[in-house]
Scaffold this motif. Structure first.
Motif, short mmCIF file in Angstrom:
data_model
loop_
_atom_site.label_atom_id
_atom_site.label_comp_id
_atom_site.label_asym_id
_atom_site.label_seq_id
_atom_site.Cartn_x
_atom_site.Cartn_y
_atom_site.Cartn_z
N GLU A 57 0.83 -1.20 0.00
CA GLU A 57 0.00 0.00 0.00
C GLU A 57 0.87 1.26 0.00
OE1 GLU A 57 -2.71 -0.22 3.25
OE2 GLU A 57 -3.66 -2.07 2.55
N ALA A 58 1.94 1.25 0.79
CA ALA A 58 2.84 2.41 0.82
C ALA A 58 3.57 2.57 -0.51
CB ALA A 58 3.84 2.24 1.95
N ARG A 59 3.92 1.47 -1.12
CA ARG A 59 4.63 1.48 -2.40
C ARG A 59 3.77 2.11 -3.50
NH1 ARG A 59 5.52 -4.16 -2.77
NH2 ARG A 59 6.88 -3.73 -0.98
N ALA A 60 2.49 1.81 -3.46
CA ALA A 60 1.59 2.31 -4.49
C ALA A 60 1.53 3.84 -4.51
CB ALA A 60 0.19 1.73 -4.30
N ARG A 61 1.81 4.47 -3.37
CA ARG A 61 1.77 5.93 -3.31
C ARG A 61 2.84 6.57 -4.19
NH1 ARG A 61 0.86 5.09 2.68
NH2 ARG A 61 3.06 5.56 3.06
N LEU A 62 3.87 5.81 -4.55
CA LEU A 62 4.96 6.34 -5.36
C LEU A 62 4.86 5.98 -6.84
CD1 LEU A 62 8.00 5.62 -2.98
CD2 LEU A 62 6.63 7.70 -3.17
N ILE A 63 3.92 5.12 -7.19
CA ILE A 63 3.78 4.68 -8.58
C ILE A 63 3.07 5.77 -9.38
CG2 ILE A 63 2.74 2.97 -10.11
CD1 ILE A 63 3.05 0.93 -7.85
N PRO A 64 3.62 6.20 -10.50
CA PRO A 64 2.95 7.23 -11.31
C PRO A 64 1.77 6.64 -12.08
CG PRO A 64 4.91 6.45 -12.44
CD PRO A 64 4.90 5.76 -11.10
N PRO A 65 0.86 7.48 -12.52
CA PRO A 65 -0.21 7.00 -13.40
C PRO A 65 0.38 6.45 -14.70
CG PRO A 65 -0.69 9.21 -12.59
CD PRO A 65 0.74 8.91 -12.25
N PRO A 66 -0.30 5.49 -15.33
CA PRO A 66 0.23 4.94 -16.59
C PRO A 66 0.21 5.99 -17.69
CG PRO A 66 -2.00 4.15 -16.20
CD PRO A 66 -1.59 4.88 -14.95
N PRO A 67 1.20 5.98 -18.58
CA PRO A 67 1.21 6.95 -19.69
C PRO A 67 0.09 6.70 -20.68
CG PRO A 67 2.95 5.31 -19.97
CD PRO A 67 2.37 5.07 -18.62
N SER A 68 -0.42 5.48 -20.70
CA SER A 68 -1.56 5.13 -21.56
C SER A 68 -2.24 3.92 -20.94
CB SER A 68 -1.11 4.83 -22.99
OG SER A 68 -0.20 3.73 -23.00
N LYS A 69 -3.50 3.74 -21.24
CA LYS A 69 -4.24 2.61 -20.69
C LYS A 69 -3.65 1.30 -21.22
CE LYS A 69 -8.88 0.69 -20.08
NZ LYS A 69 -8.69 0.55 -18.63
N GLY A 70 -3.35 0.39 -20.32
CA GLY A 70 -2.78 -0.88 -20.71
C GLY A 70 -1.27 -0.89 -20.76
N ALA A 71 -0.63 0.22 -20.39
CA ALA A 71 0.83 0.24 -20.36
C ALA A 71 1.32 -0.77 -19.33
CB ALA A 71 1.33 1.64 -20.01
N PRO A 72 2.39 -1.51 -19.64
CA PRO A 72 2.84 -2.56 -18.72
C PRO A 72 3.68 -2.02 -17.57
CG PRO A 72 4.21 -2.58 -20.68
CD PRO A 72 3.16 -1.53 -20.91
N LEU A 73 3.38 -2.48 -16.39
CA LEU A 73 4.15 -2.21 -15.18
C LEU A 73 4.78 -3.51 -14.74
CD1 LEU A 73 3.16 -0.25 -12.00
CD2 LEU A 73 3.66 -2.68 -11.80
N LEU A 74 6.08 -3.51 -14.51
CA LEU A 74 6.80 -4.72 -14.13
C LEU A 74 6.99 -4.74 -12.61
CD1 LEU A 74 8.28 -7.31 -14.93
CD2 LEU A 74 10.36 -5.92 -15.22
#
Length: 259
Positions: A57-74
């Motif tokens: 949950e804390a980690r998610a606060r640092l994740i940016p929004p995706p540049p486009s819908k469906g962009a892959p996050l590793l």
């Protein structure tokens, strides 16, 4: 969250060797097989991996929004996909790709919508620059070859992409409080999960990433909420907030950008 293939030999006996209902076998420190021994503990709110949910949950606060819908996050060392439930709101557009070595954990991650790949974090089977965001949570403190992992991350991260990190600091405080003592506390890591010799300081991590073309910014540290933890112990709460703090002597967070 498992991270690299374990060595072979008698001290790395196959996971699941404990009898049904019995205690997991005693393993060497940092043995990835421990995650298979505790495969049923990933999702219970008061299980042995409860703190990994709090950190996700804390980690998610640092994740940016995706540049486009469906962009892959590793999601490196994704375990059973604990990041998946918190990729909501403006983060819901990411396509969650998880890498781990534990087949048992990856099966559970798939059940939570994660596209899974079984691989070593130092040998990622992806195209150069494939990911706009790479998440490396509770990973670096487990690695024998820090430089190889940093190089692999930089290779698959797109130019201008973001890497989100939390890990354990190489400090006396961390070795005593978050390894030796925390292993004996409810919500702490399972015994022998961490090897103190592998803890990594922000300066060392920043230098390793810099050599691979990633500029690192340390955000700060994290600690459990002093209000939430007693309520969680009393089973009056299912989770504990991780509170940002200035000190990076324990768990710290950082964000990197590939130049």
């Amino acid at each position: 969250m498992t991270f690299r293939a374990p060595p072979t030999g008698p001290e790395s006996a196959r996971a699941g060797s404990a009898p049904p209902g019995g205690r997991p076998p005693r393993r060497r420190r940092n043995d990835p097989a421990q995650y298979d021994d505790l495969a049923d503990q990933w999702w219970p709110t008061h299980g042995r991996f409860a703190a990994l949910h709090w950190l996700a949950e804390a980690r998610a606060r640092l994740i940016p929004p995706p540049p486009s819908k469906g962009a892959p996050l590793l999601d490196l060392a994704c375990g059973a996909g604990l990041l998946a439930p918190v990729l909501t709101g403006e983060l819901a557009g990411w396509r969650h790709v998880g890498v781990d070595l534990s087949s048992a954990a990856l099966r559970q991650a798939r059940e939570h919508g994660v596209t899974t790949v079984r691989a070593d974090v130092t040998q990622l089977p992806f195209r150069d620059g494939q990911f706009s965001c790479v998440v490396a949570g509770e990973l670096f403190e487990h690695l024998e070859d820090l430089d190889a992992a940093c190089a692999a991350i930089a290779r698959v991260l797109a130019p201008g992409g973001t890497v989100v990190i939390d890990t354990l600091a190489d400090t006396l405080f961390c070795r005593i409080a978050l390894v030796r003592i925390a292993e004996r506390l409810p919500g702490g890591p399972p015994p022998r999960l961490h090897d103190p010799r592998l803890l990594v300081s922000p300066d060392r991590l920043g230098a390793a990433l810099k050599r691979s073309g990633i500029d690192l910014r340390v955000v700060g540290g994290l600690r459990p909420s002093f209000r939430d933890y007693p309520r969680w112990l009393a089973r009056r709460a299912d989770s504990v907030r991780m509170v940002p703090i200035r000190s990076t002597a324990g768990v710290y967070q950082a964000v990197g950008t590939r130049s």
